[in-house]
Scaffold this active site. Structure first.
Site, PDB file in Angstrom:
ATOM      1  N   PHE A  24       0.843  -1.193   0.000  1.00  0.00           N
ATOM      2  CA  PHE A  24       0.000   0.000   0.000  1.00  0.00           C
ATOM      3  C   PHE A  24       0.878   1.243   0.000  1.00  0.00           C
ATOM      4  O   PHE A  24       1.736   1.415   0.857  1.00  0.00           O
ATOM      5  CB  PHE A  24      -0.914   0.020   1.233  1.00  0.00           C
ATOM      6  CG  PHE A  24      -1.817   1.219   1.268  1.00  0.00           C
ATOM      7  CD1 PHE A  24      -2.879   1.328   0.384  1.00  0.00           C
ATOM      8  CD2 PHE A  24      -1.609   2.239   2.177  1.00  0.00           C
ATOM      9  CE1 PHE A  24      -3.714   2.436   0.407  1.00  0.00           C
ATOM     10  CE2 PHE A  24      -2.437   3.348   2.212  1.00  0.00           C
ATOM     11  CZ  PHE A  24      -3.500   3.452   1.324  1.00  0.00           C
ATOM     12  N   GLY A  25       0.639   2.119  -0.971  1.00  0.00           N
ATOM     13  CA  GLY A  25       1.345   3.385  -1.062  1.00  0.00           C
ATOM     14  C   GLY A  25       0.417   4.538  -0.753  1.00  0.00           C
ATOM     15  O   GLY A  25      -0.679   4.621  -1.313  1.00  0.00           O
ATOM     16  N   TYR A  26       0.850   5.426   0.132  1.00  0.00           N
ATOM     17  CA  TYR A  26       0.014   6.560   0.549  1.00  0.00           C
ATOM     18  C   TYR A  26       0.699   7.902   0.303  1.00  0.00           C
ATOM     19  O   TYR A  26       0.089   8.946   0.512  1.00  0.00           O
ATOM     20  CB  TYR A  26      -0.373   6.428   2.023  1.00  0.00           C
ATOM     21  CG  TYR A  26       0.812   6.331   2.964  1.00  0.00           C
ATOM     22  CD1 TYR A  26       1.396   7.464   3.510  1.00  0.00           C
ATOM     23  CD2 TYR A  26       1.349   5.094   3.295  1.00  0.00           C
ATOM     24  CE1 TYR A  26       2.480   7.366   4.371  1.00  0.00           C
ATOM     25  CE2 TYR A  26       2.430   4.984   4.148  1.00  0.00           C
ATOM     26  CZ  TYR A  26       2.993   6.119   4.687  1.00  0.00           C
ATOM     27  OH  TYR A  26       4.074   6.015   5.527  1.00  0.00           O
ATOM     28  N   GLY A  27       1.947   7.882  -0.124  1.00  0.00           N
ATOM     29  CA  GLY A  27       2.690   9.108  -0.396  1.00  0.00           C
ATOM     30  C   GLY A  27       3.254   9.056  -1.798  1.00  0.00           C
ATOM     31  O   GLY A  27       2.516   8.890  -2.772  1.00  0.00           O
ATOM     32  N   SER A  28       4.576   9.144  -1.897  1.00  0.00           N
ATOM     33  CA  SER A  28       5.201   9.153  -3.219  1.00  0.00           C
ATOM     34  C   SER A  28       4.986   7.841  -3.980  1.00  0.00           C
ATOM     35  O   SER A  28       5.067   7.830  -5.205  1.00  0.00           O
ATOM     36  CB  SER A  28       6.692   9.462  -3.108  1.00  0.00           C
ATOM     37  OG  SER A  28       7.356   8.461  -2.361  1.00  0.00           O
ATOM     38  N   GLU A  99      12.567   3.088   1.198  1.00  0.00           N
ATOM     39  CA  GLU A  99      11.838   3.475   2.413  1.00  0.00           C
ATOM     40  C   GLU A  99      12.671   3.249   3.678  1.00  0.00           C
ATOM     41  O   GLU A  99      12.118   3.075   4.760  1.00  0.00           O
ATOM     42  CB  GLU A  99      10.528   2.675   2.484  1.00  0.00           C
ATOM     43  CG  GLU A  99       9.651   2.790   1.256  1.00  0.00           C
ATOM     44  CD  GLU A  99       9.159   4.207   0.980  1.00  0.00           C
ATOM     45  OE1 GLU A  99       8.902   4.960   1.947  1.00  0.00           O
ATOM     46  OE2 GLU A  99       9.038   4.571  -0.201  1.00  0.00           O
TER      47      GLU A  99
END
Length: 187
Positions: A24-28, A99
């Site tokens: 799950f990606g929530y930023g870049s 990350e």
């Protein structure tokens, strides 16, 4: 906890026994997919919200002048929309490096935005006990910090502006991101 979390993530959460993993990606990760993936779907997680409270010593800032990037904080009743990517475990070699600045992998249920169903997925979260954590501040102070920050991945402001546009393109609202964007645009 050290802000370089590569070996910690690999030790505490090996993924090699799996055929694929949903990330799950929530930023870049929403707008900058510099990795191979098998599938991508809009998704959300519950109980978390985005905050520009994490320092970036390696991408949007430097060790001497870290930028500000997103992490997640727990919040009852919150919903955080983003993108889910189905990846092979080998992809985490790149993702753990990308990350590494204080982020730990955790498993959480991912809920699809455009269809019913959910799946277990991995999300990177930087908690308050990592060395790169900057913590809360006013929207204006966060925006001012972002406006003056620059790192190997470019201006910190670009991160905010690209994310805000990506969320609009997904028809998703995030008051914190849009508040920082408004303050940044005033500068």
């Amino acid at each position: 906890m050290s802000h370089n979390t590569i070996s910690l993530n690999q030790q505490r959460q090996p993924l090699d026994h799996l055929d694929s993993v949903w990330l799950f990606g929530y930023g870049s990760l929403i707008y900058k997919t510099d990795f191979d993936y098998l599938a991508a779907k809009p998704a959300c997680i519950y109980g978390w919200e985005r905050r520009f409270w994490q320092g970036s010593h390696d991408h949007r800032g430097t060790p001497e002048a870290p930028g500000r990037v997103l992490t997640l904080i727990e919040a009852v009743g919150a919903r955080c929309a983003g993108m889910a990517y189905q990846v092979t475990p080998a992809t985490f070699k790149h993702l753990d490096h990308r990350e590494k600045n204080g982020y730990l992998r955790i498993f959480t249920p991912l809920h699809w935005l455009n269809e019913t169903g959910e799946v277990q997925g991995v999300v990177y979260v930087a908690s308050a006990d990592n060395e790169a954590y900057l913590g809360p501040d006013t929207d204006a102070a966060i925006a001012a910090h972002i406006a003056r920050s620059h790192g190997p991945s470019g201006p910190n402001s670009e991160y905010v502006l690209q994310l805000a546009q990506a969320l609009r393109d997904m028809n998703q609202q995030d008051e914190h991101v849009f508040a920082i964007e408004r303050e940044l645009l005033k500068l």
